[in-house]
Scaffold this motif. Sequence first.
Motif, short mmCIF file in Angstrom:
data_model
loop_
_atom_site.label_atom_id
_atom_site.label_comp_id
_atom_site.label_asym_id
_atom_site.label_seq_id
_atom_site.Cartn_x
_atom_site.Cartn_y
_atom_site.Cartn_z
N GLY A 9 0.74 -1.45 -0.12
CA GLY A 9 0.16 -0.14 0.46
C GLY A 9 0.61 1.17 0.06
N THR A 10 2.18 1.27 0.31
CA THR A 10 2.78 2.67 0.00
C THR A 10 4.30 1.86 -1.03
N GLY A 11 3.76 1.45 -1.97
CA GLY A 11 4.79 1.16 -3.20
C GLY A 11 4.12 1.62 -4.52
N THR A 12 4.60 1.59 -5.75
CA THR A 12 3.93 2.40 -6.84
C THR A 12 2.96 2.68 -7.54
N THR A 13 1.88 1.16 -7.27
CA THR A 13 0.98 0.83 -7.81
C THR A 13 -0.16 1.54 -6.33
N GLY A 14 0.68 0.59 -5.28
CA GLY A 14 -0.60 -0.22 -4.53
C GLY A 14 -1.12 1.41 -4.11
N SER A 32 1.59 -3.00 4.64
CA SER A 32 3.05 -3.44 4.14
C SER A 32 4.13 -3.44 5.43
N ARG A 33 5.03 -3.68 5.62
CA ARG A 33 5.92 -3.83 6.45
C ARG A 33 5.43 -2.41 7.20
N THR A 34 6.12 -1.41 6.53
CA THR A 34 5.27 0.22 7.28
C THR A 34 4.96 0.75 6.81
N GLY A 35 4.02 2.07 7.63
CA GLY A 35 3.96 2.81 6.82
C GLY A 35 1.90 2.79 6.26
N LEU A 40 1.78 -5.40 7.69
CA LEU A 40 2.55 -6.81 7.08
C LEU A 40 3.16 -6.96 7.02
N ASP A 41 4.46 -8.16 7.38
CA ASP A 41 5.14 -9.16 6.03
C ASP A 41 5.55 -10.73 5.99
N LEU A 42 4.89 -10.12 4.13
CA LEU A 42 5.04 -11.07 3.86
C LEU A 42 5.41 -12.53 4.13
N ASP A 43 7.10 -12.31 4.95
CA ASP A 43 7.26 -13.53 5.69
C ASP A 43 6.87 -14.21 7.04
N VAL A 61 0.25 -8.17 -4.83
CA VAL A 61 1.58 -7.90 -5.67
C VAL A 61 2.93 -8.47 -4.45
N GLU A 62 3.63 -8.97 -5.64
CA GLU A 62 4.63 -9.85 -5.24
C GLU A 62 5.54 -8.26 -5.63
N PRO A 63 6.35 -7.74 -4.24
CA PRO A 63 7.26 -7.35 -4.18
C PRO A 63 9.05 -7.51 -4.61
N LEU A 89 -4.75 -9.55 -9.37
CA LEU A 89 -2.85 -9.39 -8.69
C LEU A 89 -2.49 -8.56 -10.05
N LEU A 90 -1.64 -7.58 -9.56
CA LEU A 90 -0.27 -7.32 -10.88
C LEU A 90 0.72 -8.33 -10.83
N SER A 91 0.96 -9.24 -11.96
CA SER A 91 1.65 -9.81 -12.56
C SER A 91 2.78 -10.01 -13.83
N TRP A 123 6.92 -1.54 -18.85
CA TRP A 123 7.81 -1.45 -17.97
C TRP A 123 6.69 0.35 -17.29
N PHE A 124 7.18 0.25 -16.27
CA PHE A 124 5.83 1.73 -15.83
C PHE A 124 7.07 3.15 -15.74
N ALA A 125 6.34 4.27 -16.69
CA ALA A 125 6.56 5.31 -16.51
C ALA A 125 7.86 5.51 -15.74
N GLN A 126 6.80 5.37 -14.18
CA GLN A 126 7.54 6.08 -13.41
C GLN A 126 9.05 5.20 -12.51
N ASN A 127 9.52 4.25 -13.15
CA ASN A 127 10.82 3.94 -12.89
C ASN A 127 11.79 5.23 -13.86
N PHE A 128 11.21 6.02 -14.16
CA PHE A 128 12.41 7.28 -14.12
C PHE A 128 12.18 8.38 -13.21
N1 LIG Z 1 8.95 -1.25 -12.56
C1 LIG Z 1 7.93 -1.04 -13.54
O1 LIG Z 1 8.22 -1.04 -14.27
C2 LIG Z 1 7.39 -3.29 -13.65
C3 LIG Z 1 7.07 -3.40 -14.56
C4 LIG Z 1 6.25 -5.04 -14.56
C5 LIG Z 1 6.09 -5.48 -13.28
N2 LIG Z 1 6.30 -5.01 -11.91
C6 LIG Z 1 6.30 -5.31 -10.46
O2 LIG Z 1 5.89 -4.24 -9.14
C7 LIG Z 1 6.36 -5.46 -9.05
C8 LIG Z 1 5.93 -4.17 -7.70
O3 LIG Z 1 4.89 -3.03 -7.68
P1 LIG Z 1 5.18 -1.68 -6.72
O4 LIG Z 1 6.30 -0.69 -7.42
O5 LIG Z 1 3.78 -1.09 -7.15
O6 LIG Z 1 6.09 -1.45 -5.84
P2 LIG Z 1 6.83 -1.08 -4.60
O7 LIG Z 1 6.92 0.34 -4.62
O8 LIG Z 1 8.24 -1.42 -5.89
O9 LIG Z 1 6.56 -0.85 -3.44
C9 LIG Z 1 6.31 -2.47 -2.95
C10 LIG Z 1 5.52 -2.51 -1.99
O10 LIG Z 1 5.62 -3.45 -1.29
C11 LIG Z 1 5.94 -3.79 0.62
N3 LIG Z 1 6.49 -4.28 0.83
C12 LIG Z 1 7.68 -5.18 0.27
N4 LIG Z 1 8.01 -6.26 1.04
C13 LIG Z 1 7.19 -6.43 1.34
C14 LIG Z 1 7.04 -7.64 2.58
N5 LIG Z 1 8.16 -8.85 2.76
N6 LIG Z 1 5.14 -7.70 2.94
C15 LIG Z 1 4.71 -7.30 2.81
N7 LIG Z 1 4.79 -5.66 1.77
C16 LIG Z 1 6.76 -5.94 1.51
C17 LIG Z 1 6.76 -2.47 -0.04
O11 LIG Z 1 6.87 -1.45 2.00
P3 LIG Z 1 7.61 -2.11 2.82
O12 LIG Z 1 8.73 -2.23 2.03
O13 LIG Z 1 7.23 -1.08 4.24
O14 LIG Z 1 7.68 -3.39 3.29
C18 LIG Z 1 6.11 -1.64 -0.78
O15 LIG Z 1 4.26 -1.37 -0.04
C19 LIG Z 1 6.59 -6.57 -8.67
O16 LIG Z 1 6.25 -7.50 -8.73
C20 LIG Z 1 7.31 -6.23 -9.93
O17 LIG Z 1 7.70 -7.11 -10.73
C21 LIG Z 1 7.45 -3.66 -12.17
#
Ligand SMILES: NC(=O)c1ccc[n+]([C@@H]2O[C@H](COP(=O)([O-])OP(=O)(O)OC[C@H]3O[C@@H](n4cnc5c(N)ncnc54)[C@H](OP(=O)(O)O)[C@@H]3O)[C@@H](O)[C@H]2O)c1
Length: 274
Positions: A9-14, A32-35, A40-43, A61-63, A89-91, A123-128
């Motif tokens: 929920g703190t990530g780019t898409t969430g 998510s783990r923080t914020g 929640l920790d997936l591990d 989403v798999e981080p 599911l983001l895959s 690829w996300f435009a936001q990578n830039f």
């Molecule tokens: N960037 C691209 O161009 C691109 C393109 C296609 C697909 N994707 C896929 O997009 C996914 C990433 O999505 P995103 O960019 O929205 O996320 P993100 O910005 O990478 O952020 C990851 C999120 O997951 C949380 N997180 C990390 N480890 C965790 C854990 N162990 N348990 C629970 N939460 C955890 C993080 O918060 P905390 O660290 O606080 O836990 C954060 O909220 C990946 O699967 C990637 O392969 C990316």
Amino acid sequence: MTTTLVLGGTGTTGRRIADHLRSAGHLVRTASRTGSDVPLDLDAPATWPMALDGITAAYLVEPAVRAGQDRLARFAEATIEAGVRRLVLLSAARAAEPTHPLHGLEQTVRGSGVGWTVLHPNWFAQNFSEGPWVRSVLDGTLALPAGDGRTPFIDADDIAAVAAAALTDDRHHGRTYELTGPEAITFREATDIISRVSGRTVEYVDVDPSEHTKRQIVNGVPPETAELLTDILVTIANGHAGAPTDHVEQALGRPARSFATYAAQAAADGRWKV
Ligand SMILES: NC(=O)c1ccc[n+]([C@@H]2O[C@H](COP(=O)([O-])OP(=O)(O)OC[C@H]3O[C@@H](n4cnc5c(N)ncnc54)[C@H](OP(=O)(O)O)[C@@H]3O)[C@@H](O)[C@H]2O)c1
């Protein structure tokens, strides 16, 4: 009452999905783990029950995509046991290949018996601007092994809009959306656009694939992930990146945002100011 769980929920898409849902008046719980709303920790499955309590839909989403990792599949099963009626599911497009680390997870979601939608974003435009390439953009040189290949970058806000729609509307059940921007551009064109809108000079430089993999590993990326990312960039260089689709328009009834529109917004938001 419905409550949608947004993992990452703190990530780019969430973060963006939560914004879309809240502004439409839906109840959202970010995790998510923080914020986030709940930690929640997936591990650490002991941290899951608080996030799962009473949820009716979930964004998954798999981080960190890694071979042999089944934590998100187990979490998906836990959401189903908790009573969700919708899963998004983001895959990845490559998850169709049986050897891809997300292949089994996709199968779990598709066979879950609840309404599901799978997103395959480019690829996300936001990578830039907020992801892995922002430091290089700010430093003025982006070195990647993508050559002059073209790819249709997708604005993460469009991904979030589609995810929010799928989390709240049965029309998207059983759909796999290949999410792309409206046109395929080269990395050089992308950095030229960023230079224009940001007022800073950003240059794209082609780099040897093995050098790119090495640099990522030095920066802490796990070797397997580094190789996967390099491989995708080389696919672009070889001209085999996916073509633009109209799936954003199919899902939302309006076209995907262009890279130029994304970049103008990112510049206006001060993303490339130091
Ligand atoms: N960037 C691209 O161009 C691109 C393109 C296609 C697909 N994707 C896929 O997009 C996914 C990433 O999505 P995103 O960019 O929205 O996320 P993100 O910005 O990478 O952020 C990851 C999120 O997951 C949380 N997180 C990390 N480890 C965790 C854990 N162990 N348990 C629970 N939460 C955890 C993080 O918060 P905390 O660290 O606080 O836990 C954060 O909220 C990946 O699967 C990637 O392969 C990316």
